[in-house]
Motif scaffolding. Structure first.
Motif, short mmCIF file in Angstrom:
data_model
loop_
_atom_site.label_atom_id
_atom_site.label_comp_id
_atom_site.label_asym_id
_atom_site.label_seq_id
_atom_site.Cartn_x
_atom_site.Cartn_y
_atom_site.Cartn_z
N GLU A 1 -6.48 -8.19 -0.24
CA GLU A 1 -7.53 -8.12 0.80
C GLU A 1 -8.37 -9.38 0.81
O GLU A 1 -8.76 -9.87 1.87
CB GLU A 1 -8.43 -6.90 0.57
CG GLU A 1 -7.76 -5.56 0.80
CD GLU A 1 -7.29 -5.36 2.24
OE1 GLU A 1 -7.74 -6.08 3.14
OE2 GLU A 1 -6.44 -4.49 2.45
N TYR B 1 0.83 -1.21 0.00
CA TYR B 1 0.00 0.00 0.00
C TYR B 1 0.86 1.26 0.00
O TYR B 1 0.59 2.22 -0.73
CB TYR B 1 -0.90 0.03 1.24
CG TYR B 1 -2.20 -0.73 1.08
CD1 TYR B 1 -3.10 -0.39 0.06
CD2 TYR B 1 -2.54 -1.75 1.95
CE1 TYR B 1 -4.31 -1.07 -0.07
CE2 TYR B 1 -3.76 -2.42 1.82
CZ TYR B 1 -4.63 -2.08 0.81
OH TYR B 1 -5.82 -2.74 0.68
N GLU C 1 -10.41 -5.74 7.24
CA GLU C 1 -10.09 -6.24 5.89
C GLU C 1 -11.33 -6.26 5.00
O GLU C 1 -11.26 -5.95 3.80
CB GLU C 1 -9.44 -7.63 5.93
CG GLU C 1 -8.29 -7.84 6.90
CD GLU C 1 -7.08 -6.92 6.74
OE1 GLU C 1 -7.17 -5.88 6.06
OE2 GLU C 1 -6.03 -7.25 7.33
FE LIG Z 1 -6.34 -4.71 4.57
#
Ligand SMILES: [Fe+2]
Ligand SMILES: [Fe+2]
Length: 163
Positions: A112, A34, A144
């Motif tokens: 995810e 990320y 999540e």
């Molecule tokens: Fe996550």
């Protein structure tokens, strides 16, 4: 390490520590995926995507912290060497070598979805056996599920632009 706290765990603690270190490694890799994704991403709605990626990065780092605390509480050691994250990771890492927004979002959605399955399994495994780990797994699972939804909504917004 607290002796009574470990005694009440009705699971093989060694096996549980292995699973927790796997999830811990996943979280670090997700954090970096990320974080670096937010740096390199390009394309329409870039600002909104960057904001979401950075927020998720912060959440994954917090998850790593929660898991490290629990591993130590159970008498284990969180993975100390980054090069071992790959060995323990169940969900792996996708490098954002193609920085196009949709591609980066799709890679993170895949991550995810893997995390959701990982924590779903941990929630089931610990139910009625280890309430402390169960509670941690449940909290992370909720995050999540929200992450997947946030990313899929961004992809839907991109689709309205014809992408
Ligand atoms: Fe996550
Ligand atoms: Fe996470």
């Amino acid at each position: 390490m607290g002796t009574k706290g470990i005694e009440i765990v009705d699971l093989n603690v060694g096996d549980l520590l292995g699973i927790l270190n796997g999830a811990f490694s996943d979280e670090w890799l997700a954090y970096y995926q990320y974080w670096i994704g937010a740096k390199v991403v390009k394309g329409p709605m870039k600002e909104a995507v960057i904001a979401e990626l950075l927020q998720h990065a912060g959440d994954e780092l917090r998850h790593a912290d929660m898991l490290a605390m629990r591993i130590i509480q159970l008498g284990g050691t969180p993975v100390t060497k980054p090069e071992e994250w790959y060995k323990h990771s169940g969900c792996g890492y996708d490098a954002p070598d193609d920085p196009f927004v949709k591609k980066v979002l799709e890679q993170n959605i895949k991550g995810e979805q893997c995390a959701i399955l990982t924590y779903r399994k941990l929630v089931d495994l610990t139910a009625g056996k280890d309430p402390v780990t169960h509670n941690i797994a449940l909290q992370i699972l909720q995050d999540e599920v929200e992450h997947e939804e946030d990313l899929q909504e961004l992809v839907e917004d991109l689709q309205t632009l014809g992408l």
